[in-house]
Design a protein around this motif. Structure first.
Motif, PDB file in Angstrom:
ATOM      1  N   TYR A 167       0.821  -1.213   0.000  1.00 27.23           N
ATOM      2  CA  TYR A 167       0.000   0.000   0.000  1.00 27.23           C
ATOM      3  C   TYR A 167       0.852   1.259   0.000  1.00 27.23           C
ATOM      4  N   ILE A 168       1.877   1.279   0.851  1.00 24.89           N
ATOM      5  CA  ILE A 168       2.681   2.500   0.966  1.00 24.89           C
ATOM      6  C   ILE A 168       3.619   2.644  -0.228  1.00 24.89           C
ATOM      7  N   GLY A 169       4.203   1.533  -0.655  1.00 24.41           N
ATOM      8  CA  GLY A 169       5.017   1.560  -1.861  1.00 24.41           C
ATOM      9  C   GLY A 169       6.266   2.406  -1.722  1.00 24.41           C
ATOM     10  N   GLY A 170       6.791   2.829  -2.866  1.00 17.73           N
ATOM     11  CA  GLY A 170       7.923   3.738  -2.893  1.00 17.73           C
ATOM     12  C   GLY A 170       9.168   3.183  -2.215  1.00 17.73           C
ATOM     13  N   PHE A 171       9.831   4.055  -1.485  1.00 16.99           N
ATOM     14  CA  PHE A 171      11.111   3.722  -0.875  1.00 16.99           C
ATOM     15  C   PHE A 171      10.965   2.601   0.152  1.00 16.99           C
ATOM     16  N   TYR A 172       9.922   2.723   0.987  1.00 20.74           N
ATOM     17  CA  TYR A 172       9.641   1.726   2.023  1.00 20.74           C
ATOM     18  C   TYR A 172       9.533   0.328   1.410  1.00 20.74           C
ATOM     19  N   ASP A 173       8.742   0.228   0.340  1.00 21.55           N
ATOM     20  CA  ASP A 173       8.539  -1.028  -0.350  1.00 21.55           C
ATOM     21  C   ASP A 173       9.860  -1.539  -0.921  1.00 21.55           C
ATOM     22  N   SER A 176     -11.348   4.984  -3.011  1.00 18.02           N
ATOM     23  CA  SER A 176     -12.462   5.623  -2.298  1.00 18.02           C
ATOM     24  C   SER A 176     -12.101   5.843  -0.837  1.00 18.02           C
ATOM     25  N   ALA A 177     -11.488   4.827  -0.231  1.00 25.18           N
ATOM     26  CA  ALA A 177     -11.136   4.956   1.184  1.00 25.18           C
ATOM     27  C   ALA A 177     -10.141   6.091   1.385  1.00 25.18           C
ATOM     28  N   ARG A 178      -9.187   6.199   0.460  1.00 25.81           N
ATOM     29  CA  ARG A 178      -8.211   7.282   0.557  1.00 25.81           C
ATOM     30  C   ARG A 178      -8.900   8.628   0.425  1.00 25.81           C
ATOM     31  N   LEU A 179      -9.838   8.704  -0.539  1.00 27.24           N
ATOM     32  CA  LEU A 179     -10.523   9.975  -0.775  1.00 27.24           C
ATOM     33  C   LEU A 179     -11.403  10.356   0.402  1.00 27.24           C
ATOM     34  N   ARG A 180     -11.928   9.353   1.114  1.00 24.42           N
ATOM     35  CA  ARG A 180     -12.708   9.660   2.310  1.00 24.42           C
ATOM     36  C   ARG A 180     -11.824  10.223   3.394  1.00 24.42           C
ATOM     37  N   GLY A 181     -10.516  10.013   3.287  1.00 17.12           N
ATOM     38  CA  GLY A 181      -9.601  10.499   4.302  1.00 17.12           C
ATOM     39  C   GLY A 181      -9.217   9.447   5.312  1.00 17.12           C
ATOM     40  N   ASP A 182      -9.464   8.171   5.004  1.00 17.23           N
ATOM     41  CA  ASP A 182      -9.050   7.117   5.932  1.00 17.23           C
ATOM     42  C   ASP A 182      -7.530   7.131   6.080  1.00 17.23           C
ATOM     43  N   SER A 183      -7.068   6.848   7.295  1.00 22.44           N
ATOM     44  CA  SER A 183      -5.623   6.830   7.524  1.00 22.44           C
ATOM     45  C   SER A 183      -5.013   5.594   6.862  1.00 22.44           C
ATOM     46  N   LYS A 184      -3.679   5.635   6.722  1.00 18.76           N
ATOM     47  CA  LYS A 184      -2.985   4.495   6.108  1.00 18.76           C
ATOM     48  C   LYS A 184      -3.290   3.224   6.873  1.00 18.76           C
ATOM     49  N   LEU A 185      -3.213   3.308   8.208  1.00 13.60           N
ATOM     50  CA  LEU A 185      -3.450   2.141   9.041  1.00 13.60           C
ATOM     51  C   LEU A 185      -4.860   1.601   8.818  1.00 13.60           C
ATOM     52  N   SER A 186      -5.828   2.524   8.735  1.00 12.04           N
ATOM     53  CA  SER A 186      -7.211   2.107   8.563  1.00 12.04           C
ATOM     54  C   SER A 186      -7.403   1.419   7.213  1.00 12.04           C
ATOM     55  N   VAL A 187      -6.772   1.954   6.161  1.00 11.13           N
ATOM     56  CA  VAL A 187      -6.909   1.322   4.843  1.00 11.13           C
ATOM     57  C   VAL A 187      -6.293  -0.068   4.879  1.00 11.13           C
ATOM     58  N   ILE A 188      -5.113  -0.164   5.511  1.00 11.11           N
ATOM     59  CA  ILE A 188      -4.420  -1.454   5.541  1.00 11.11           C
ATOM     60  C   ILE A 188      -5.241  -2.478   6.327  1.00 11.11           C
ATOM     61  N   VAL A 189      -5.706  -2.083   7.507  1.00 11.66           N
ATOM     62  CA  VAL A 189      -6.382  -3.049   8.374  1.00 11.66           C
ATOM     63  C   VAL A 189      -7.818  -3.322   7.922  1.00 11.66           C
ATOM     64  N   ARG A 190      -8.562  -2.235   7.620  1.00  6.79           N
ATOM     65  CA  ARG A 190      -9.984  -2.414   7.306  1.00  6.79           C
ATOM     66  C   ARG A 190     -10.224  -2.893   5.884  1.00  6.79           C
ATOM     67  N   GLU A 226     -23.898  -3.039   3.922  1.00  3.92           N
ATOM     68  CA  GLU A 226     -24.162  -2.189   5.081  1.00  3.92           C
ATOM     69  C   GLU A 226     -22.874  -1.503   5.545  1.00  3.92           C
ATOM     70  N   THR A 227     -21.793  -2.291   5.652  1.00  2.00           N
ATOM     71  CA  THR A 227     -20.510  -1.722   6.078  1.00  2.00           C
ATOM     72  C   THR A 227     -20.028  -0.674   5.075  1.00  2.00           C
ATOM     73  N   ILE A 228     -20.190  -0.997   3.802  1.00  2.00           N
ATOM     74  CA  ILE A 228     -19.702  -0.084   2.770  1.00  2.00           C
ATOM     75  C   ILE A 228     -20.456   1.247   2.834  1.00  2.00           C
ATOM     76  N   LEU A 229     -21.792   1.151   2.930  1.00  2.00           N
ATOM     77  CA  LEU A 229     -22.604   2.374   2.927  1.00  2.00           C
ATOM     78  C   LEU A 229     -22.450   3.177   4.221  1.00  2.00           C
ATOM     79  N   SER A 230     -22.138   2.456   5.314  1.00  2.00           N
ATOM     80  CA  SER A 230     -22.096   3.171   6.595  1.00  2.00           C
ATOM     81  C   SER A 230     -20.838   4.026   6.736  1.00  2.00           C
ATOM     82  N   ARG A 231     -19.779   3.676   5.973  1.00  2.00           N
ATOM     83  CA  ARG A 231     -18.533   4.422   6.113  1.00  2.00           C
ATOM     84  C   ARG A 231     -18.680   5.918   5.840  1.00  2.00           C
ATOM     85  N   PRO A 232     -19.177   6.317   4.650  1.00  3.56           N
ATOM     86  CA  PRO A 232     -19.302   7.765   4.421  1.00  3.56           C
ATOM     87  C   PRO A 232     -20.241   8.421   5.434  1.00  3.56           C
TER      88      PRO A 232
END
Lengths: 281, 321, 569
Positions: free
Chosen positions: A103-109, A173-187, C405-411
């Motif tokens: 996910y992070i890519g670049g130098f780290y990867d 989409s998750a990035r655009l919502r503003g999810d943190s890196k950790l959240s994208v990786i884990v969730r 449900e999970t997908i829609l609830s996020r935003p």
């Protein structure tokens, strides 16, 4: 795929069922075998080299008079434990690092993948020999060595699975919502590599059991007097002319355990739509 | 293409250097130094502190780790791996004959294993799903599930103990002639082949099935091209090219796989030498063998990648991008 | 035994059909080893020189049918019943040697994806040679000459050069010409084309279609043309079979079906086609309201990919060409602007820059009077909420491991802090606006159809109550009938909420339906911009004219040959 029941997976094919059956028996005996054995594993209970069927010793005794049945029943649990714990550490840490690298890519990867390349170019047994010379021979060292040995390969496979997910739009989409890196990786990413992680765990465990017993055979793994099948085959070779059963019994047990594991893994991988028949690195 | 090749070679050299660092770290820096590893706790109890310091000075171990590494590594580059602690013979002398013997055994195995695995892989891949295929596949799983040392021991039991046509233990010196070595290498080779052909052929089978499922195979079939030609001209190269890496991995790991076999049969190779060195805590020998093993793996991977660059037109023209 | 084919001259006098398919059924084995029919009881005839289109949406069995016409089934499927007769010989009873002779010689196939259909490790010339050598016993020299002739016959410029290229070294259009040349090699009486242009750009597609048309006329072949696109059959075929779930639901002349479709399915298919020459434009979308200040204003936008240095890269950094070059446009509130262009025109890149996935190389983007040049991570939560994007592939935009449900609830949670009951009510409301039911909440994306997935993706975007929606090819992955439904729902919710929209598509018909204004992009540059009505009625730019001609499939479309894809170097 996710709505397939566990039973479906376990009975995927006759081979899988046999595999699961073998693994179950081995696991049960490794876990609870100590409750039923007649003697202690290192107890000098009889005379040297009794043949199977001797009164009080259904499978005879070994060269210094320990009950062979007892040692056989307890001879798998140490290597199974070391292999499973080591591989568990390897797959979980390798998985997290692999997904984050993807996910992070670049130098780290880049740095992580070069480290992986370095480790992968040192053959496993040589790496263990190196560590045994450097750090001595003990169960904790062996477990950590197994973990380090299997981590880079698992990391690479899980990273490449994660790489197929990273460019997908749900991650964007998750990035655009503003999810943190950790959240994208884990969730978002981790649930999508879960199948690969499970199969990696299974494949690598069977390989690690083979490796641990081979190491014990070579005198680099589990040390005497702990009963271990690999060690017992080695000790048995000296008596191969007079007491071939000393080799045959542990050889049979270790083989059935790994055969069972590999058949079960093959079925599991098939059921999950993955491929178990690829190179282990 | 030239740039791609140079790049790949350069990367391999960098990795070799980093492996050297890692090998040195694991044996000489993290546990203390070579002497800490060599001396057992008994030695430490009986020896005076000054004696140990004197030894340390004698071996140059009182210098900082970076300097020691540099000294070691500059020797390694020209094939000098230092000397043994016990009788101070050069490590390169100790490992040279066993290395050649192991390479001989590895070559014999490779020459038999790769064609056999390829044939089995293609046949089972082509007739996939049939009874014969699933039987061979199951046999393959059994084959690579049984530990090498078990297969070897069973072979000894059958062909040396019960039907004594081979010696149970190989009694050949490390500097024996090639012919002598070839004679005794049969059983070890068969052992490895039984276990590892199974795995390799499964990999090749999967690669071949993938190739046969490609759309270009369907187009060729629909153009009325005979099946034999489709298999050998279209599908086989497409399945072998990606499998080159697995084959390289197989050969690269042979050396370490041989350790077990050499122990079982007493074959005078590098593996036996390594185990002896581990027993005697000869750090420099272990370092050398590990390093050489890694160089072999890196070298085989490099060869496979170079072969792919040359054989696969898509990779070859990567320079255009 | 050599096969005795009828001499060609005799054929026309015979009453027998060139191709006669009777009650053909093909099935495949499912997971439980049960046979599931994919083609069901199909019958038709084809005479020399005739053209037949087989039309249906994805999964209707049209490609399976095409392969069965050559007596071929993919592994895992089988021909269950029926006859396929070519000149009265039932090919389904032929042995494998006879089939080898038949395929490529009497009946040839042009497959869907030319790149994967050519063997990647063999040069393209020898791949055509191979067919000639095997079927006609040519030696390598005459085979080569013949191949070169075939290449020029398919309008490949510089056949000698192409001959020695590998498949990946030539453009998509060139590859398809090579495959067509291979199919023509032995002068087959019947040629089957299985979606031969789906992988190609609109203009290239047009050139390939023209070529097919010419070749058919010149060689008097019978043609079977498989496609999902009904308008294509209008261009290339006389007769058409419409398939649904493996069965033929309607057959007849193309003209007749377009004028008086008899079944509901055919009627629906025809009415769903977004046409560039249709009367009704985008009047149903909100008309332009003169506003004081544009909602979004893009000025002199430029973008090129930077070379990200790899750790061991030995290359010197090279300047990449601009993907987007000097693009400017404004968007009023509640307005829809269409961005049109072929793949590689930079239209998706523009959307990615506006939503913050990429940072512009230079230029200014203002959204509601604030500059949004920053990449997404640095934007405020509110800004992120106000600009939403919907992607092309619905399956890719929904996490396969999360329930709807999970997908829609996020935003809802992130932008409004909604939880529990309130969140659920809002989700149900959103689903209902997309004509979905609350039941869908507990499903995984894979358990929904493509259209439903895309509706979820739309609901997800509108959950944020945005001011601007970027629609990036939102209907391209969908079947026509599904596409119409999704567009309708999208329009409805947009009208209701008054959201502005940048609608990106390669399909001019779709853009015409939804956009007030349209911007035509060519290789990152604006070729033409204006009100949709004007641009579609009187295109000024040559490239726009070309696109429009291709989209309306006019027979006399001015497709210049020199526009063929260049050799990729």
């Amino acid at each position: 795929m996710s709505n397939k029941s566990v039973l479906d997976v376990l009975t995927h094919s006759p081979g899988t069922s046999i595999g699961v059956f073998l693994v179950a028996i081995h696991l049960l005996s490794a876990l609870f075998g100590f409750l039923f054995v007649p003697y202690g594993p290192t107890e000098l209970a009889g005379v040297s080299l009794l043949a199977p069927g001797s009164p009080g010793f259904s499978l005879g005794t070994d060269v210094i008079g320990r009950d062979y049945l007892t040692r056989l029943v307890l001879g798998g649990r140490t290597s199974i434990f070391v292999a499973m714990l080591g591989v568990m550490i390897a797959v979980v840490s390798g998985g997290l690092i692999g997904v984050s690298a993807a996910y992070i890519g670049g130098f780290y990867d880049d740095v992580i993948m070069r480290l992986v390349d370095i480790k992968l170019s040192i053959p496993g047994i040589l790496f263990v020999a190196l560590c045994v010379v450097g750090f001595g021979r003990s169960i904790p060292v062996l477990t950590i060595v197994i973990a380090i040995n299997y981590m880079p390969g698992a990391l690479r496979i899980i990273r490449s699975q994660a790489m197929t997910q990273v460019p997908l739009d749900y991650v964007k989409s998750a990035r655009l919502r503003g999810d943190s890196k950790l959240s994208v990786i884990v969730r978002e990413l981790c649930p999508n590599v879960l199948e690969v992680v499970v199969v990696e765990f299974a494949i690598r465990t069977s390989s690690a059991i083979l490796a641990v017993s081979a190491l014990s055979f070579l005198g680099l793994g589990i040390s005497p007097p702990t009963p271990d099948w690999g060690l017992m085959v080695y000790e048995g070779i000296q008596q191969i002319y007079f007491a071939p059963w000393l080799v045959l019994f542990p050889a049979f047990l270790i083989s059935t355990l790994v055969i069972g594991l590999n058949f079960a893994t093959d079925g599991l991988a098939n059921a999950l739509g993955l491929d178990a028949a690829r190179g282990l690195d | 293409m030239l740039i791609a090749i140079l790049r790949r070679v350069g990367l391999s050299l960098i990795i070799i250097c980093l492996v050297a660092v890692l090998v040195f770290l694991a044996t000489e820096v993290l546990p203390g130094d070579a002497l800490d590893v060599f001396l057992t706790s008994d030695d430490l109890m009986t020896m005076e502190a000054e004696d140990i310091e004197a030894l340390r000075h004698e071996y140059g171990l009182d210098k900082p780790a970076v300097e020691r590494f540099w000294q070691w590594f500059s020797g390694v580059v020209v094939g000098d791996f230092g000397v043994t602690f016990i009788d101070k013979t050069p490590v390169s002398d100790v490992i040279w004959d066993p290395l050649l013997n192991s390479l001989l055994l590895a070559t014999v195995i490779t020459l038999i294993a790769i064609p056999v695995a390829l044939a089995i892989g293609i046949l089972t891949g082509y007739y996939r799903g049939r009874k014969a295929d699933s039987m061979v596949s199951s046999l393959a799983i059994i084959g690579y599930s049984i530990p090498d040392f078990v297969i070897g021991t069973l072979l000894i039991m059958f062909f040396a103990v019960w039907i004594p046509i081979f010696p149970a233990l190989i009694l050949v010196f490390a500097d024996a002639s090639v012919l002598e070595l070839l004679k005794v290498s049969l059983m070890p080779a068969v052992t490895v082949i039984i276990g590892h052909v199974a795995h390799l052929s499964r990999l090749l089978r999967v690669g071949f099935i993938e190739a046969m499922n490609c759309e270009f195979v369907e187009r060729a079939r629909l153009s009325g091209i005979p099946e034999k030609r489709i298999v050998f001209r279209h599908a086989l190269p497409a399945s072998v090219i990606p499998s080159l890496n697995s084959m390289a991995l197989f050969i690269g790991n042979l050396l370490s796989g041989l350790i077990v076999i050499e122990k079982v049969f007493g074959y005078p190779g590098l593996g036996l030498q390594l185990l002896e060195a581990v027993d005697k805590r000869e750090v420099h020998v272990v370092q050398a063998v590990t390093f050489l093993g890694a160089v072999l793996v890196i070298g085989m991977n490099l060869l496979a990648d170079l072969a792919i660059i040359i054989l696969d037109p898509r990779v070859r023209s990567h320079k255009h991008e | 035994m050599p096969l005795a084919w009828m001499p060609l001259e005799a054929l026309t006098e015979e009453i027998m059909d060139l191709l006669n398919v009777k009650n053909l059924s093909v099935g495949y084995y499912d997971r439980f080893k049960q046979i599931v029919p994919a083609v069901n009881d199909v019958s038709f005839q084809l005479q020399q020189g005739e053209t037949l289109g087989i039309v249906g949406e994805s999964g209707c069995g049209k490609s399976t049918l095409a392969r069965a016409l050559m007596g071929y089934c993919r592994p895992g499927s089988l021909i269950m019943d029926g006859e396929v007769r070519i000149n009265n010989l039932n090919i389904l009873q032929m042995n494998s040697l006879e089939l080898l002779k038949l395929r490529g010689e009497r009946i040839a196939m042009v497959p869907q994806n030319p790149l994967s259909s050519l063997t990647y490790h063999i040069k393209v010339g020898p791949q055509v040679d191979e067919i000639l050598r095997i079927h006609q016993g040519m030696d390598s020299r005459s085979a080569r000459n013949h191949t070169l002739e075939l290449f020029s016959g398919t309008n490949l410029t510089d056949p000698e050069l192409i001959y020695d290229r590998y498949p990946h070294e030539i453009s998509g259009g060139q590859r398809q010409r090579v495959v067509i040349a291979g199919a023509l090699a032995c002068q087959p009486a019947i040629m089957i084309l299985d979606e031969p242009t789906t992988a190609l750009d609109t203009t290239t597609e047009m050139q390939v279609l023209q070529l097919v048309k010419e070749l058919r006329k010149k060689r008097n072949m019978a043609l079977v043309y498989i496609t999902h696109d009904l308008t294509l059959t209008d261009y290339i075929c006389e007769d058409v079979l419409v398939m649904l779930n493996g069965s033929v639901v309607e057959k007849g002349s193309v003209k007749r079906i377009f004028k008086v479709p008899q079944t509901d399915y055919a009627k629906m298919l025809i009415s769903s086609i977004p046409r560039v020459d249709s009367e009704n434009g985008s009047s149903s979308f909100r008309l332009l309201v003169p506003d004081r200040e544009p909602l979004l204003s893009v000025k002199n936008l430029k973008f090129r990919y930077g070379r990200h240095g790899s750790l061991f890269a030995t290359f010197k950094p090279k300047k990449e060409p601009f993907v987007v070059n000097n693009v400017s446009f404004d968007l009023e509130r509640s307005e829809t602007v269409g961005l049109v262009g072929e793949s590689g025109s930079g239209k998706s890149t523009i959307a990615n820059i506006i939503c913050g996935l990429l940072s512009a190389t230079s230029g200014d983007i203002n959204f509601d009077r604030q500059s949004i040049n920053k990449a997404g991570e640095k934007r405020s939560l509110d800004l992120r909420r106000r600009i939403q994007i919907i992607f092309q592939d619905p399956l890719s935009s929904l996490n396969p491991r999360h329930r709807i449900e999970t997908i829609l609830s996020r935003p809802l949670k992130i932008f409004f802090g909604l939880k529990g009951r309130v969140a659920r009510d809002r989700m149900v409301e959103l689903l209902e606006s997309m004509e979905l039911v609350p039941d869908h909440l507990s499903r995984f994306p894979r358990q929904l159809s493509g259209g439903q997935q895309q509706r979820i993706a739309i609901a997800c975007a509108f959950a944020a109550k945005p001011d601007l929606i970027l629609c990036d090819e939102v209907t391209s992955a969908l079947d026509v009938s599904v596409q119409a439904k999704v567009l309708e729902l999208l329009k409805a919710i947009q009208t209701k909420t008054g959201v502005a929209c940048v609608f990106i598509s390669h399909d001019l018909g779709v853009v015409k339906q939804v956009a007030n204004r349209v911007i035509v992009l060519q290789k990152g540059v604006v070729a033409e911009a204006g009100f949709t009505k004007d641009v579609f009625a009187k295109p000024k730019d040559e490239y726009t004219q070309l696109l429009l001609a291709a989209a309306s499939r006019q027979n006399d479309a001015p497709i210049p040959i020199h526009n063929l894809g260049d050799i990729q170097i």
